[in-house]
Design an enzyme around this catalytic site. Sequence first.
Site, PDB file in Angstrom:
ATOM      1  N   THR A  74      28.138 -49.258  50.231  1.00  0.00           N
ATOM      2  CA  THR A  74      27.534 -49.670  48.961  1.00  0.00           C
ATOM      3  C   THR A  74      26.043 -49.362  48.970  1.00  0.00           C
ATOM      4  O   THR A  74      25.507 -48.760  48.028  1.00  0.00           O
ATOM      5  CB  THR A  74      27.745 -51.187  48.723  1.00  0.00           C
ATOM      6  OG1 THR A  74      29.144 -51.450  48.683  1.00  0.00           O
ATOM      7  CG2 THR A  74      27.104 -51.631  47.424  1.00  0.00           C
ATOM      8  N   ASN A 153      39.574 -44.569  46.613  1.00  0.00           N
ATOM      9  CA  ASN A 153      39.974 -45.775  47.340  1.00  0.00           C
ATOM     10  C   ASN A 153      41.197 -46.465  46.760  1.00  0.00           C
ATOM     11  O   ASN A 153      41.737 -47.378  47.372  1.00  0.00           O
ATOM     12  CB  ASN A 153      38.805 -46.765  47.402  1.00  0.00           C
ATOM     13  CG  ASN A 153      38.167 -47.013  46.060  1.00  0.00           C
ATOM     14  OD1 ASN A 153      37.735 -46.078  45.382  1.00  0.00           O
ATOM     15  ND2 ASN A 153      38.112 -48.252  45.644  1.00  0.00           N
ATOM     16  N   GLN A 181      36.242 -43.813  52.288  1.00  0.00           N
ATOM     17  CA  GLN A 181      37.680 -43.838  52.561  1.00  0.00           C
ATOM     18  C   GLN A 181      38.161 -42.677  53.425  1.00  0.00           C
ATOM     19  O   GLN A 181      39.197 -42.774  54.074  1.00  0.00           O
ATOM     20  CB  GLN A 181      38.473 -43.825  51.249  1.00  0.00           C
ATOM     21  CG  GLN A 181      38.359 -45.099  50.440  1.00  0.00           C
ATOM     22  CD  GLN A 181      39.028 -46.295  51.100  1.00  0.00           C
ATOM     23  OE1 GLN A 181      39.952 -46.153  51.896  1.00  0.00           O
ATOM     24  NE2 GLN A 181      38.551 -47.488  50.770  1.00  0.00           N
ATOM     25  N   SER A 201      30.997 -45.864  55.973  1.00  0.00           N
ATOM     26  CA  SER A 201      31.051 -47.299  56.261  1.00  0.00           C
ATOM     27  C   SER A 201      31.860 -47.496  57.536  1.00  0.00           C
ATOM     28  O   SER A 201      32.848 -46.806  57.770  1.00  0.00           O
ATOM     29  CB  SER A 201      31.737 -48.009  55.092  1.00  0.00           C
ATOM     30  OG  SER A 201      31.839 -49.383  55.353  1.00  0.00           O
ATOM     31  N   HIS A 203      33.472 -50.429  58.529  1.00  0.00           N
ATOM     32  CA  HIS A 203      34.614 -51.359  58.530  1.00  0.00           C
ATOM     33  C   HIS A 203      35.891 -50.775  57.939  1.00  0.00           C
ATOM     34  O   HIS A 203      36.943 -51.404  57.989  1.00  0.00           O
ATOM     35  CB  HIS A 203      34.246 -52.687  57.849  1.00  0.00           C
ATOM     36  CG  HIS A 203      34.153 -52.662  56.362  1.00  0.00           C
ATOM     37  ND1 HIS A 203      35.191 -53.060  55.552  1.00  0.00           N
ATOM     38  CD2 HIS A 203      33.154 -52.304  55.525  1.00  0.00           C
ATOM     39  CE1 HIS A 203      34.818 -52.968  54.282  1.00  0.00           C
ATOM     40  NE2 HIS A 203      33.580 -52.497  54.239  1.00  0.00           N
ATOM     41  N   THR A 242      14.684 -54.159  60.692  1.00  0.00           N
ATOM     42  CA  THR A 242      15.111 -54.090  62.093  1.00  0.00           C
ATOM     43  C   THR A 242      16.550 -53.593  62.181  1.00  0.00           C
ATOM     44  O   THR A 242      17.418 -54.096  61.462  1.00  0.00           O
ATOM     45  CB  THR A 242      14.989 -55.487  62.743  1.00  0.00           C
ATOM     46  OG1 THR A 242      13.628 -55.901  62.638  1.00  0.00           O
ATOM     47  CG2 THR A 242      15.415 -55.454  64.203  1.00  0.00           C
ATOM     48  N   CYS A 328      36.937 -55.064  45.459  1.00  0.00           N
ATOM     49  CA  CYS A 328      35.791 -55.581  44.705  1.00  0.00           C
ATOM     50  C   CYS A 328      36.242 -56.102  43.360  1.00  0.00           C
ATOM     51  O   CYS A 328      35.563 -56.881  42.725  1.00  0.00           O
ATOM     52  CB  CYS A 328      34.767 -54.474  44.495  1.00  0.00           C
ATOM     53  SG  CYS A 328      34.673 -53.349  45.864  1.00  0.00           S
TER      54      CYS A 328
HETATM   55  C1  LIG Z   1      34.750 -49.735  50.740  1.00  0.00           C
HETATM   56  C2  LIG Z   1      34.111 -48.717  49.882  1.00  0.00           C
HETATM   57  C3  LIG Z   1      32.759 -48.793  49.541  1.00  0.00           C
HETATM   58  C4  LIG Z   1      31.893 -49.943  49.956  1.00  0.00           C
HETATM   59  O1  LIG Z   1      31.639 -49.929  51.336  1.00  0.00           O
HETATM   60  P1  LIG Z   1      30.955 -51.189  52.024  1.00  0.00           P
HETATM   61  O2  LIG Z   1      30.608 -50.691  53.387  1.00  0.00           O
HETATM   62  O3  LIG Z   1      31.972 -52.267  52.029  1.00  0.00           O
HETATM   63  O4  LIG Z   1      29.745 -51.535  51.227  1.00  0.00           O
HETATM   64  C5  LIG Z   1      32.216 -47.799  48.754  1.00  0.00           C
HETATM   65  N1  LIG Z   1      32.963 -46.766  48.328  1.00  0.00           N
HETATM   66  C6  LIG Z   1      34.267 -46.662  48.634  1.00  0.00           C
HETATM   67  C7  LIG Z   1      35.042 -45.487  48.154  1.00  0.00           C
HETATM   68  C8  LIG Z   1      34.885 -47.627  49.417  1.00  0.00           C
HETATM   69  O5  LIG Z   1      36.175 -47.522  49.697  1.00  0.00           O
END
Ligand SMILES: *Cc1c(COP(=O)(O)O)cnc(C)c1O
Length: 383
Positions: A74, A153, A181, A201, A203, A242, A328
């Site tokens: 994000t 996604n 993704q 990202s 996670h 940081t 979301c």
């Molecule tokens: C999950 C996702 C995000 C957001 O990522 P975060 O690390 O949770 O902020 C943005 N774009 C897509 C396509 C996602 O699948």
Amino acid sequence: MNRPIYLDHHATTPIDKRVIDIMLPYFYEKFGNASSIDHVYGNEAVSAVNKAREQLAHDIGCHSEEIIFTSGATESDNLAIFGVARILKEKGNHIITCVTEHKAILDSCKQLENEGFNITYLKVNQDGEINLKELENVITPKTIMISIMAANNEVGTIAPLKQIGLIAHKNNILFHTDAAQSFGHIPLNVKELSIDLMSISAHKIGGPKGIGALYVSNDKPLVKIMPLIYGGGHEKGMRSGTLNVPGIVGLGEASRLAHEEMKITEIKLEKLRNKLYNGISSQCTVKINGNSKNKLNHNLNISFENIDAKALINEIKNELAVSTGSACNSNDVKPSHVLLSLGFDEERAFSSIRFGLGKTNTEEQIDFAITEIIKAVNKLSNL
Ligand SMILES: *Cc1c(COP(=O)(O)O)cnc(C)c1O
């Protein structure tokens, strides 16, 4: 078998045990600040961050100086959109994106419209694909950036990144892609694909939440961006604050594992996804949302004829964890903007479920999932 079985890996993934193991020392024994260069604590943190940066650079085919750590995709999306728009506003005020983008892109673009920018939202076909001819046609002398996600996604459609990159560069326009993704699932060599900025990202690939990165090209073209966060000048002044050392270490390791194991993982995911689809579709009427071939292997988004998706999810919620779409939007009663953009009516959107498979899912779990889904569909059909 632990239940409910988790089949919502587009929303997030469990952290890989190996990633946790490598992160742990950086919370306590090696807790140093990566900006403290005067002692061993800081030095340990710096070398861990450097190692992760080099790993990421290796995995996406760029130089380590081109990686900016952020709090996730994000933030990376915001930094790319606002960062480029604000620095290039004298050159032009037009950005091209797409209707099926993540809200992190769409809402950033909405804000830019308030600030005087013009945004073109490309439409997609039933498979979730943009039209490249149309992309070329909407380019103007004022266009400064194209932002198209690498894979969607909700329906998993993979974009023709190479062609988009060529069109962008032929017209002297920057190309940003949200790869949250697809990173770790498909090979993404940013130089070969002419990508100038890319959001990732941790996670979504077995790493921790709250950490991500933005790749920003530093050669051919040299991309400059305005920061969103000012302070100590970390990350070459592009993102102060940081550094989240344990998170960065986790992102690096999650990336290494995802890329080293990509071939095997993807074969497994495709097999499980096909098994899930075949099992469900042989026993009840469903339609695939998005392109059935050109999509992420771990994605299955299907609509169930005459079934309300929320009712189905509720019926199986003790057995399976699935969702209707983007995490979301999960509290929204609005239909998915992605499914509507594919040209489906609200009824089809409200009857759709997104399954996101992960590397820890097993054949046994998929068999169980199929049984539970069919049981619930039959029950709901007979009400
Ligand atoms: C999950 C996702 C995000 C957001 O990522 P975060 O690390 O949770 O902020 C943005 N774009 C897509 C396509 C996602 O699948």
